[in-house]
Structure formats: C-alpha cells, structure tokens
Scaffold this motif. Structure first.
Motif, PDB file in Angstrom:
ATOM      1  N   GLN A 161      -4.155   0.387 -10.096  1.00 40.44           N
ATOM      2  CA  GLN A 161      -3.410   1.366 -10.891  1.00 40.44           C
ATOM      3  C   GLN A 161      -3.493   2.554 -10.065  1.00 40.44           C
ATOM      4  O   GLN A 161      -2.139   3.283 -10.003  1.00 40.44           O
ATOM      5  CB  GLN A 161      -4.335   1.744 -11.944  1.00 40.44           C
ATOM      6  CG  GLN A 161      -3.482   1.578 -13.476  1.00 40.44           C
ATOM      7  CD  GLN A 161      -4.570   1.912 -14.661  1.00 40.44           C
ATOM      8  OE1 GLN A 161      -5.708   1.734 -14.256  1.00 40.44           O
ATOM      9  NE2 GLN A 161      -4.049   1.825 -15.689  1.00 40.44           N
ATOM     10  N   LYS A 162      -4.192   2.823  -9.244  1.00 38.82           N
ATOM     11  CA  LYS A 162      -4.534   4.218  -8.316  1.00 38.82           C
ATOM     12  C   LYS A 162      -3.478   4.126  -7.451  1.00 38.82           C
ATOM     13  O   LYS A 162      -2.445   5.034  -7.251  1.00 38.82           O
ATOM     14  CB  LYS A 162      -5.724   4.278  -7.714  1.00 38.82           C
ATOM     15  CG  LYS A 162      -6.552   5.695  -8.039  1.00 38.82           C
ATOM     16  CD  LYS A 162      -7.619   5.756  -6.919  1.00 38.82           C
ATOM     17  CE  LYS A 162      -8.919   5.859  -7.587  1.00 38.82           C
ATOM     18  NZ  LYS A 162     -10.146   5.656  -6.665  1.00 38.82           N
ATOM     19  N   ASN A 163      -3.113   2.911  -6.849  1.00 37.54           N
ATOM     20  CA  ASN A 163      -2.176   2.784  -5.823  1.00 37.54           C
ATOM     21  C   ASN A 163      -0.813   2.749  -6.479  1.00 37.54           C
ATOM     22  O   ASN A 163       0.100   3.302  -5.762  1.00 37.54           O
ATOM     23  CB  ASN A 163      -2.283   1.350  -5.027  1.00 37.54           C
ATOM     24  CG  ASN A 163      -3.533   1.522  -4.200  1.00 37.54           C
ATOM     25  OD1 ASN A 163      -3.955   2.438  -3.919  1.00 37.54           O
ATOM     26  ND2 ASN A 163      -4.063   0.349  -3.950  1.00 37.54           N
ATOM     27  N   THR A 164      -0.718   2.400  -7.703  1.00 35.90           N
ATOM     28  CA  THR A 164       0.826   2.422  -8.190  1.00 35.90           C
ATOM     29  C   THR A 164       1.137   3.947  -8.449  1.00 35.90           C
ATOM     30  O   THR A 164       2.200   4.313  -8.310  1.00 35.90           O
ATOM     31  CB  THR A 164       0.882   1.539  -9.351  1.00 35.90           C
ATOM     32  OG1 THR A 164      -0.282   1.444 -10.026  1.00 35.90           O
ATOM     33  CG2 THR A 164       1.680   0.297  -8.911  1.00 35.90           C
ATOM     34  N   GLU A 165       0.109   4.471  -8.880  1.00 30.32           N
ATOM     35  CA  GLU A 165       0.322   5.920  -9.308  1.00 30.32           C
ATOM     36  C   GLU A 165       0.770   6.685  -8.275  1.00 30.32           C
ATOM     37  O   GLU A 165       1.613   7.544  -7.966  1.00 30.32           O
ATOM     38  CB  GLU A 165      -0.875   6.547 -10.079  1.00 30.32           C
ATOM     39  CG  GLU A 165      -0.966   6.022 -11.391  1.00 30.32           C
ATOM     40  CD  GLU A 165      -2.402   6.377 -11.853  1.00 30.32           C
ATOM     41  OE1 GLU A 165      -3.189   7.086 -11.480  1.00 30.32           O
ATOM     42  OE2 GLU A 165      -2.405   5.942 -13.160  1.00 30.32           O
ATOM     43  N   LYS A 166      -0.148   6.429  -6.790  1.00 25.13           N
ATOM     44  CA  LYS A 166       0.067   7.137  -5.740  1.00 25.13           C
ATOM     45  C   LYS A 166       1.578   6.996  -5.243  1.00 25.13           C
ATOM     46  O   LYS A 166       2.235   7.753  -4.999  1.00 25.13           O
ATOM     47  CB  LYS A 166      -0.877   6.666  -4.693  1.00 25.13           C
ATOM     48  CG  LYS A 166      -1.822   7.702  -4.291  1.00 25.13           C
ATOM     49  CD  LYS A 166      -2.720   7.376  -3.287  1.00 25.13           C
ATOM     50  CE  LYS A 166      -4.288   8.048  -3.359  1.00 25.13           C
ATOM     51  NZ  LYS A 166      -5.464   7.251  -2.884  1.00 25.13           N
ATOM     52  N   SER A 167       1.807   5.744  -5.183  1.00 24.25           N
ATOM     53  CA  SER A 167       3.073   5.332  -4.723  1.00 24.25           C
ATOM     54  C   SER A 167       4.371   5.944  -5.399  1.00 24.25           C
ATOM     55  O   SER A 167       5.482   5.858  -5.106  1.00 24.25           O
ATOM     56  CB  SER A 167       3.408   3.893  -4.182  1.00 24.25           C
ATOM     57  OG  SER A 167       3.224   3.256  -5.366  1.00 24.25           O
TER      58      SER A 167
END
Ligand code: ME8
Length: 666
Positions: A535-541
């Motif tokens: 989730q964190k990675n998708t939010e970041k990207s």
C-alpha cells in the motif's frame, strides 16, 4: 502396442500473478497422467498458455513492453511453478509458438473454404480510447467497462463461424454419449441454457485487435480468441502441420479435456462444432470441475490484490511446506466436481492430519521398530493370523479400487482409499502391540510377521501414492529398498513383494509437524506487513511530490504531505462497539461488531493483546468507514479502528461518549 491416453488442461491466460487455482487443474491432470503411465499406458499430457487477445495487449501497453515480452516473463514463471510442483507434462504449448499459429491459420482457411466460416459484420458498442468492442450487457451504466468513457454503436467487418448449423448434431452427441460431458449436471446446463435457446453464429475474427494470429488470406483480420485457443489441443499434436510426426494419429481424439466449469461451454459446444466442421473425431470426455474459493469467492488473478491473509502463491506455499503438501491438499480437500474452500488453516490441518500423523507416523514407527528389534534388517514373516489376512486383503484390493476411482475421475476418493489402508495399518500397530511382542523373545517370529506386514503396507501405499505425491512417495520407497522409477501399479496386486534381508534405515520425519496456531499467527503477521508495504509503495508511486527535498527533516519519519482533498477521501465516523469476541485460534485479533446508527459493521482489529472483548463493548471508537473490505484469518473486516501507538503501548482513540453513533469526524 500400448493403450494411449491423451489428457489436457486449459491453456492459461498469462495476464497476472499465478495462484493455486491455476495449479488445481494441472495437478489433477498430472496425477491422472502419472497414474495411467504407471498402469502401462502411453500418455500424452498437454498444458500451456493462451497468450493472444486484447487484455494482454493492454496490459503490455501499461507495462511499457511488447505483448511478447510481457507474456514471456509470466510464462517463464508458470514453467517454474510446474517444475516446483513436479508437473510431468509432455508438451507446454504456447499460442505464440510458430507451429500452433500455422495450424490455426490453416484451420481457419479450411473452415472458410468449407463454407463454415463466412464474412459479415459485427456490431457492438465501441470505445475509441480502448479500441474495443463491448456487448450491451458488458457496459457499465452505458459506458466503457474499462475506462468509463462514452461508447458509440459501430460495426466492424468480421468472420463468423456457423455454430448454429451444429446445434442438432451437438444434442445428438450428448444423447448418444451420456459420458461425454461430466459431471452430468453440466450437460443439462448446456442444453437448457445455451443450445435450446438457440445457438448464434460466432464472431471469430477482429480487425481492431492486432495481438493475435493473422488470417493469412485477409491480413486485416486477426483470429479471435476461441478458435486460436481451442485449436491448441490438435495443433500440439501436429494437425495440419508440415513437420508433423505421428502424434496426431496416435493420440487424437483426446481421452479427457479437463477444465474449470466456467469454460465448459466453449469445450462442450464450440469445440465439438469446430471439430465436426473439420470432420475430425470428437474428444471422448470433457470434465468441468468446480472452483477453489476463498471466503466464498472464486480465487482469480484479478482478486489476488484484495487484502487477504490467505496464502495463494504456489511458490510461497511450496517454499514453506513442500510441493507434495500443496499437491496433496489440492487433490484431497476439494470435493471433485464441486467448489471447495481454501484457507491457511485447512491447508495446515490437512498436512498435519493426513501426511504427518497418518502417513509420516506409520513410516517412522515401522522403520524405528525394525531398527530396534532387527538391527534395521527387514525380517522374514512367519505364520499369518486372521488379523493379518484382513490387512492383506485391504492392501491387495487397493489397485482395483484406484482404477475405478480414477476412471470416474474421483481423485479425492482415490486418496481416501489409499489412506484407508494407511489408517488400517496404524490401527494394526495398536492391535498387534509390537512393543509388547518385542519384550518376549518367544514372540519374535510374530513380531517379524507384524513388522514385515507393516513394511509391505508402506510399500503398497507409497507405490499407490506415487502419482499423487511423487517426491515423498519416492523417498519412502527408497527407505524400503524399492526403486520408484520402476514401480508399476501391478506391483501392488500381490502382497509380500519386499525382500526379507533388505536394509531399512531409520527414517527421519518425511513431513515435519506444523504448530498450526503459531504458523497461522506468523502468516497473518507476514501478510499484513506485506499488504501495508505494498500500500505504501503504491501510494508513493501514485503521488510522488514534485519537490522531494522540501519534506520536513528531523527524527520522525514524516509521510508525504497530502492535500486537504486527499485527507477528506478518508471517511472517519464515530462508532459504538456493540459486541466483541476473540478471533478463533488467534492471539492478536478481535472481531468487533460496531453500530454506526444507520448500519452495523464488523471489523477485525489486532488489539487482542491490549483490550479484552469485555473492555471493548460499549466503547465509542473512530472508524475508517470507507476502507476496502478485507479478510483476516477467514473473517470479513469492513473498516479499521483508529489507535495510537506509543512504543509497546496501543491505545484506542475514544471520541467523547456523548457523540452520536455515525457522526462524521473531520
Ligand atoms: O479461461 N479454482 O484461461 P484462465 C479452480 N485461456 N480452477 C481454477 C481457478 C480456481 N479458483 N482459477 C482458475 C482461460 N482455474 C482460457 C482457457 S482453453 C482452450 C482456454 C483454472 O487463465 C481452471 O481450470 O482464465 C479454469 O478453467 C482455468 O484455470 C482458467 O484459466
């Protein structure tokens, strides 16, 4: 000449991550193939991938690679999985293989020349950005189901296959061959839902899709999906191929097309009609099996991203528990022909109950006793007693029982029959009490008989298990001096084949026992952590700040800034806890029932170490009310309760008790 047996799986779409649902069909086909090979048949087992079509074209575009590059990677991954699961296919066909594409073009041309394919117009709803046609029923609120943009009614020149012409012949086929389509209920479904209402001619080419086999005599057209996909069953054998060997003559018609129930229609109606038009013999049997479900839903490539703590990645399951554990579960747990539920707990319980307790124990106890009392050398049996005869009769009847089970395609029943013998042998240990016999030197001949009979039961069971759990059965046979590569099923017809004097090493556990409770907690934690990271990675990207170095600096790791609009996407509401209990077999999770005034919700929260269910009831909490539903340890969770975390302390954020349930928090 040997009897032949030709068996196929569907060819899978390489359109996403592989999951254990895909493995289900292939593992069943592998077990059946191995069974018939061990019965002396000449088997051809085909599996592969269905690589063309718009979906793949679009996914590749999104990923910024060519369709071929896109599928190559996913197909290589599938081949790795088949390697891990010991899938003994004879050919892995890809619809991008040259020989397949040539055959498809020739089939298309032949059908066109026969008059079974004709050119006409396809009319449907067209989405310009997606370059795709949709039927009326596929639209969502009258708009494109993929991008949501408006669609226009358009026509496209297409080729059609005269499916309608074959309706009567297909009905006749079902009547004359009641075994053709199984389970039986599927035949009524085909007749009542599809054939009786009237078969429509089938659109078999597209000009708007480029990723496919070109129609060679009209290259603006691409062969559309099902003619390309279904033809794999004959192209793989060299049908209409210049370099064909004798495979087609040898193996066609197929003995069994195994598929999931959702694609039965294509196999039981369209495929026979194409074969009739080509004047080819029809497959002998089509079996439509049920689905592997998670929380009541079909496990599928697109649903894997849903938050879930169930393990669905075959590579991960194999790495944790071994390939045979997964094979055994898939073959044994799901009632054949019906849907079956998957959960981490059912997998672990099945491994412990059948493989560790029943099979593993029988093998280790027997080898330990032979080592203790006979120095690891298999003793010769002495006189038989009544109880021995019963055990021997069960062992000698196993082969025939398995032949019937596999003929009926009832793989779980085959495993039940093998485990009946294993269970009987374990009971025989309790009844004959070899540890008591071992204490009295006069009873040594009886002890020898008992241990010899047990070793024989292990040989018979392990030979019978070779098609299903090949690795472990192989290891077990090795311990008892049997060369598994030469073992035939006929070798279990007669009891007493082990040679006395064979050296039998002390067996180390074939299947390590799993602490189910601990393992379930470990999986939950791992999966939750993984989802959070993802989730964190998708939010970041998705939302990279333009000027990264303007982020506040300091000891605390600040998440990225968000706008007020982004914050308001989170729907926070006051909710009251109206019931609460611990999630079964979990130390950390509470199942909490909440009232929002206008509706009730169930939430699973990892706070069981900080709050008891009794403490929770009556509390007002802050609920994230628009969080995507998740399943934690098989329990549905519709939201999240806000807590503050301070080192080891976790505390629920409690709004003033006078606030009405359902009030919005901003
Ligand atoms: O339909 N439970 O490919 P596909 C059990 N390319 N089996 C499952 C399953 C589940 N949850 N999920 C998938 C296609 N399967 C076409 C087939 S054949 C000429 C063309 C298995 O990747 C099951 O066998 O969607 C199902 O039929 C198949 O995967 C569908 O795979």
């Amino acid at each position: 000449m040997k009897d032949t047996f030709y068996i196929t799986t569907p060819i899978y779409y390489p359109s996403g991550n592989w999951h254990i649902g895909t493995c289900y069909t292939t593992v069943i086909c592998d077990a059946i193939s191995r069974f018939y090979r061990m019965s002396g048949k000449d088997v051809f087992f085909l599996t592969g991938t269905d690589e063309h079509g718009q979906k793949i074209e679009l996914k590749a575009k999104d990923a910024g690679v060519t369709p071929k590059e896109y599928v190559d990677k996913i197909v290589a991954d599938l081949k790795d999985i088949w390697g891990l699961l010991d899938i003994s296919y004879d050919r892995f066909i890809r619809t991008t293989d040259d020989d397949h594409q040539k055959t498809v073009q020739r089939i298309f041309k032949k059908l066109y020349e026969n008059g079974d394919i004709y050119k006409s117009e396809y009319s449907g709803w067209y989405c310009t950005p997606c370059e795709s046609f949709f039927t009326e029923t596929q639209l969502v609120d009258g708009k494109c189901p993929d991008c949501g943009k408006p669609v226009t009614k358009q026509k496209e020149e297409s080729y059609f296959f005269r499916l309608s012409k074959y309706a009567d012949r297909i009905l006749e086929l079902y009547e004359q061959n009641p075994e053709f389509l199984q389970p039986k209920s599927r035949m009524n479904e085909m007749i009542n839902n599809f054939i009786k209402p009237g078969l429509q001619d089938l659109c078999v080419s597209r000009t708007s899709i480029k990723w496919g086999v070109p129609v060679d005599f009209d290259p603006n057209h691409t062969v559309y999906v099902w003619i390309d996909a279904l033809s794999n069953y004959i192209s793989a054998l060299g049908y209409l191929n210049d370099n064909k060997g004798d495979l087609f003559e040898k193996f066609w018609p197929a003995d069994l097309h195994m598929t999931g129930k959702e694609i039965i229609r294509f196999h039981a109606i369209i495929w026979p009609a194409i074969l009739m038009a080509l004047d080819l013999p029809l497959p002998k049997k089509i079996y439509g099996h049920g689905w592997l479900l998670i929380g009541g839903d079909k496990l599928s490539k697109s649903k894997q991203d849903k938050i879930n703590t169930e393990l669905t990645d075959p590579k991960e399951i194999v790495a944790r528990y071994g390939s045979d554990a997964l094979r055994y579960f898939l073959l044994r747990e799901i009632p054949f022909g019906s849907d079956g539920a998957y959960s981490n707990e059912s997998l672990l319980t099945r491994i412990n109950t059948d493989l560790v307790n029943d099979l593993g124990n029988l093998v280790s106890r027997t080898s330990a006793m032979i080592n203790q009392s006979f120095g690891g050398v298999l003793p010769a049996p002495d006189k038989k007693e009544e109880i021995d005869n019963e055990l021997i009769a069960l062992a000698e009847g196993l082969h025939q029982a398995l032949v019937t089970d596999i003929e009926q395609l009832n793989v779980p029943k085959a495993l039940q029959d093998i485990f009946k013998l294993i269970g009987r042998a374990n009971k025989y240990i309790d009844e004959t009490t070899p540890w008591v016999l071992a204490k009295n030197p006069d009873l040594k001949p009886r002890l020898a008989t008992v241990l010899y009979n047990l070793a024989e039961c292990i040989r018979v069971s392990a030979v019978a298990l070779l098609p299903f759990i090949p690795k472990s059965a192989n290891v077990i046979l090795g311990y008892f001096g049997v060369d598994a590569s030469k073992a035939s099923l006929d070798s279990i017809d007669k009891f007493g084949q082990l040679t006395p004097g064979t050296v039998i090493a002390k067996v180390s556990p074939i299947f390590p026992r799993i602490d189910v409770k601990k393992e379930l907690v470990a999986i939950d934690e791992m999966m939750i952590k993984r989802h959070k990271e993802k989730q964190k990675n998708t939010e970041k990207s998705a939302d990279k700040p333009v000027n990264d170095n303007k982020k506040p600096q300091g000891l605390v790791d600040h998440p990225e800034e968000i706008t007020i609009d982004e914050f308001f996407k989170t729907e926070l509401r006051v909710a009251k806890v109206i019931a609460c209990e611990k999630v079964e077999k979990s130390d950390k999770l509470l199942k909490i029932k909440l009232s929002l005034g206008y509706e009730e919700r169930q939430v699973v929260s990892g706070i069981a170490q900080y709050y008891t269910p009794e403490e929770m009831v009556g509390k007002k909490v802050v609920l994230v009310a628009n969080l995507k539903p998740a399943r934690l340890r098989g329990v549905d969770s519709q939201g999240m309760i806000l807590c503050a975390e301070d080192g080891n302390k976790v505390s629920i954020i409690e709004p003033d008790n006078s606030l009405t349930e359902g009030s919005r928090i901003r």
